[in-house]
Design a protein around this motif. Structure first.
Motif, PDB file in Angstrom:
ATOM      1  N   MET A   1    -124.118  20.086  19.042  1.00  0.00           N
ATOM      2  CA  MET A   1    -123.641  21.173  19.869  1.00  0.00           C
ATOM      3  C   MET A   1    -122.571  21.984  19.139  1.00  0.00           C
ATOM      4  N   PHE A   2    -121.552  21.309  18.559  1.00  0.00           N
ATOM      5  CA  PHE A   2    -120.488  22.024  17.871  1.00  0.00           C
ATOM      6  C   PHE A   2    -120.917  22.456  16.478  1.00  0.00           C
ATOM      7  N   LYS A   3    -121.841  21.729  15.890  1.00  0.00           N
ATOM      8  CA  LYS A   3    -122.346  22.076  14.563  1.00  0.00           C
ATOM      9  C   LYS A   3    -122.946  23.480  14.577  1.00  0.00           C
ATOM     10  N   GLU A   4    -123.616  23.825  15.651  1.00  0.00           N
ATOM     11  CA  GLU A   4    -124.211  25.162  15.767  1.00  0.00           C
ATOM     12  C   GLU A   4    -123.142  26.243  15.733  1.00  0.00           C
ATOM     13  N   ILE A   5    -122.003  25.968  16.323  1.00  0.00           N
ATOM     14  CA  ILE A   5    -120.917  26.950  16.335  1.00  0.00           C
ATOM     15  C   ILE A   5    -120.360  27.125  14.933  1.00  0.00           C
ATOM     16  N   ILE A   6    -120.266  26.035  14.196  1.00  0.00           N
ATOM     17  CA  ILE A   6    -119.722  26.079  12.842  1.00  0.00           C
ATOM     18  C   ILE A   6    -120.705  26.720  11.871  1.00  0.00           C
ATOM     19  N   ASP A   7    -121.987  26.407  12.029  1.00  0.00           N
ATOM     20  CA  ASP A   7    -122.996  26.844  11.071  1.00  0.00           C
ATOM     21  C   ASP A   7    -123.519  28.264  11.284  1.00  0.00           C
TER      22      ASP A   7
ATOM     23  N   PRO B   1    -109.909   4.080  11.388  1.00  0.00           N
ATOM     24  CA  PRO B   1    -111.088   4.803  10.884  1.00  0.00           C
ATOM     25  C   PRO B   1    -111.786   5.652  11.949  1.00  0.00           C
ATOM     26  N   LEU B   2    -111.505   5.375  13.207  1.00  0.00           N
ATOM     27  CA  LEU B   2    -112.172   6.118  14.274  1.00  0.00           C
ATOM     28  C   LEU B   2    -111.794   7.594  14.295  1.00  0.00           C
ATOM     29  N   PHE B   3    -110.610   7.927  13.803  1.00  0.00           N
ATOM     30  CA  PHE B   3    -110.199   9.339  13.770  1.00  0.00           C
ATOM     31  C   PHE B   3    -111.162  10.146  12.904  1.00  0.00           C
ATOM     32  N   ASN B   4    -111.360   9.690  11.673  1.00  0.00           N
ATOM     33  CA  ASN B   4    -112.260  10.386  10.755  1.00  0.00           C
ATOM     34  C   ASN B   4    -113.692  10.373  11.275  1.00  0.00           C
ATOM     35  N   GLN B   5    -114.137   9.220  11.755  1.00  0.00           N
ATOM     36  CA  GLN B   5    -115.509   9.112  12.255  1.00  0.00           C
ATOM     37  C   GLN B   5    -115.724  10.031  13.464  1.00  0.00           C
ATOM     38  N   THR B   6    -114.729  10.124  14.324  1.00  0.00           N
ATOM     39  CA  THR B   6    -114.848  10.995  15.499  1.00  0.00           C
ATOM     40  C   THR B   6    -114.949  12.453  15.069  1.00  0.00           C
ATOM     41  N   CYS B   7    -114.106  12.843  14.135  1.00  0.00           N
ATOM     42  CA  CYS B   7    -114.163  14.234  13.645  1.00  0.00           C
ATOM     43  C   CYS B   7    -115.522  14.532  13.015  1.00  0.00           C
ATOM     44  N   ARG B   8    -116.020  13.598  12.219  1.00  0.00           N
ATOM     45  CA  ARG B   8    -117.337  13.811  11.588  1.00  0.00           C
ATOM     46  C   ARG B   8    -118.433  13.904  12.639  1.00  0.00           C
ATOM     47  N   ALA B   9    -118.412  13.004  13.611  1.00  0.00           N
ATOM     48  CA  ALA B   9    -119.431  13.033  14.672  1.00  0.00           C
ATOM     49  C   ALA B   9    -119.352  14.341  15.437  1.00  0.00           C
ATOM     50  N   PHE B  10    -118.151  14.775  15.675  1.00  0.00           N
ATOM     51  CA  PHE B  10    -117.872  16.007  16.398  1.00  0.00           C
ATOM     52  C   PHE B  10    -118.415  17.210  15.631  1.00  0.00           C
ATOM     53  N   MET B  11    -118.056  17.316  14.355  1.00  0.00           N
ATOM     54  CA  MET B  11    -118.420  18.485  13.553  1.00  0.00           C
ATOM     55  C   MET B  11    -119.896  18.512  13.169  1.00  0.00           C
TER      56      MET B  11
ATOM     57  N   LEU C   1    -123.399   8.444  15.079  1.00  0.00           N
ATOM     58  CA  LEU C   1    -122.018   8.133  14.715  1.00  0.00           C
ATOM     59  C   LEU C   1    -121.138   8.121  15.963  1.00  0.00           C
ATOM     60  N   ALA C   2    -121.377   9.041  16.868  1.00  0.00           N
ATOM     61  CA  ALA C   2    -120.600   9.058  18.118  1.00  0.00           C
ATOM     62  C   ALA C   2    -120.819   7.767  18.904  1.00  0.00           C
ATOM     63  N   ARG C   3    -122.043   7.279  18.929  1.00  0.00           N
ATOM     64  CA  ARG C   3    -122.318   6.013  19.621  1.00  0.00           C
ATOM     65  C   ARG C   3    -121.603   4.844  18.935  1.00  0.00           C
ATOM     66  N   GLU C   4    -121.561   4.867  17.596  1.00  0.00           N
ATOM     67  CA  GLU C   4    -120.843   3.822  16.859  1.00  0.00           C
ATOM     68  C   GLU C   4    -119.354   3.845  17.223  1.00  0.00           C
ATOM     69  N   VAL C   5    -118.774   5.029  17.285  1.00  0.00           N
ATOM     70  CA  VAL C   5    -117.363   5.168  17.654  1.00  0.00           C
ATOM     71  C   VAL C   5    -117.139   4.605  19.055  1.00  0.00           C
TER      72      VAL C   5
ATOM     73  N   LEU D   1    -109.569  20.331  16.034  1.00  0.00           N
ATOM     74  CA  LEU D   1    -109.584  19.441  14.870  1.00  0.00           C
ATOM     75  C   LEU D   1    -108.179  19.258  14.297  1.00  0.00           C
ATOM     76  N   LYS D   2    -107.376  20.307  14.312  1.00  0.00           N
ATOM     77  CA  LYS D   2    -105.988  20.171  13.867  1.00  0.00           C
ATOM     78  C   LYS D   2    -105.232  19.219  14.793  1.00  0.00           C
ATOM     79  N   MET D   3    -105.526  19.297  16.088  1.00  0.00           N
ATOM     80  CA  MET D   3    -104.894  18.381  17.044  1.00  0.00           C
ATOM     81  C   MET D   3    -105.250  16.929  16.710  1.00  0.00           C
TER      82      MET D   3
END
Length: 181
Positions: free
Chosen positions: A1-7, A132-142, A148-152, A23-25
């Motif tokens: 969903m958010f990837k479409e906004i970025i891409d 490690p969940l911070f980085n994984q969450t950001c990656r899943a998000f972006m 990955l979101a399910r793993e988190v 993401l800065k937050m």
């Protein structure tokens, strides 16, 4: 969903800017968590002004909400699901700052984690699970990575279970006089 906004070509949109602010937050929340954990274990003051960082995250929360509502006012049908999801997500990002402050309150209340102690070991194992969940969450998000979101979320459930176990253990130790509140 958010990837479409970025891409897509929406990089100049309010929603794209809101996503970048979110993401800065998250990054600031990660720094707060690390500084609070370090302080709790070492007994030294945090290497970061946690109160200021929390105010910055709270300001980011308000900014993201304002940008999303402006976006939806201008484009009520465009990106509605992503906008609503981001509003929900930033609430949780804002809570990270509150949790980091709570960790420092433990230190301020006289709680000292003793090196090699069971409480320190339990706390450090939780930190190792959470960090490690911070980085994984950001990656899943972006990347809009559902797997990955399910793993988190699975690790999140394990963290909750461990917190409950450690809380019960600490309560028992306090009741038996092995630990002071």
């Amino acid at each position: 969903m958010f990837k479409e906004i970025i891409d897509t070509d929406k990089r100049t949109s309010l929603l794209y800017d809101a996503l970048q602010e979110a993401l800065k937050m998250m990054e600031e929340g990660e720094r707060m968590f690390a500084a609070s954990c370090d302080s709790l274990v070492s007994g030294d003051p945090p290497q970061l002004d946690v109160a200021r960082s929390d105010r910055d995250i709270n300001a980011g929360d308000r900014l993201v909400r304002r940008m999303i509502f402006q976006h939806l006012t201008l484009n009520p049908q465009q990106d509605l699901p992503a906008s609503l999801a981001l509003i929900t997500v930033i609430y949780d990002m804002e809570r990270i700052g509150d949790y980091a402050k709570s960790l420092l309150e433990l230190r301020g209340s006289g709680m000292v984690l003793q090196e090699g102690g069971a409480d320190t070991e339990g706390f450090c194992s939780l930190r190792e699970m959470i960090q490690p969940l911070f980085n994984q969450t950001c990656r899943a998000f972006m990347d809009s990575d559902d797997g990955l979101a399910r793993e988190v979320m699975a690790v999140h459930e394990e963290v909750k279970k461990r917190v409950d176990e450690l809380t019960a253990s600490a309560s028992e130790a306090i009741q038996k006089g092995r630990m002071t509140p």
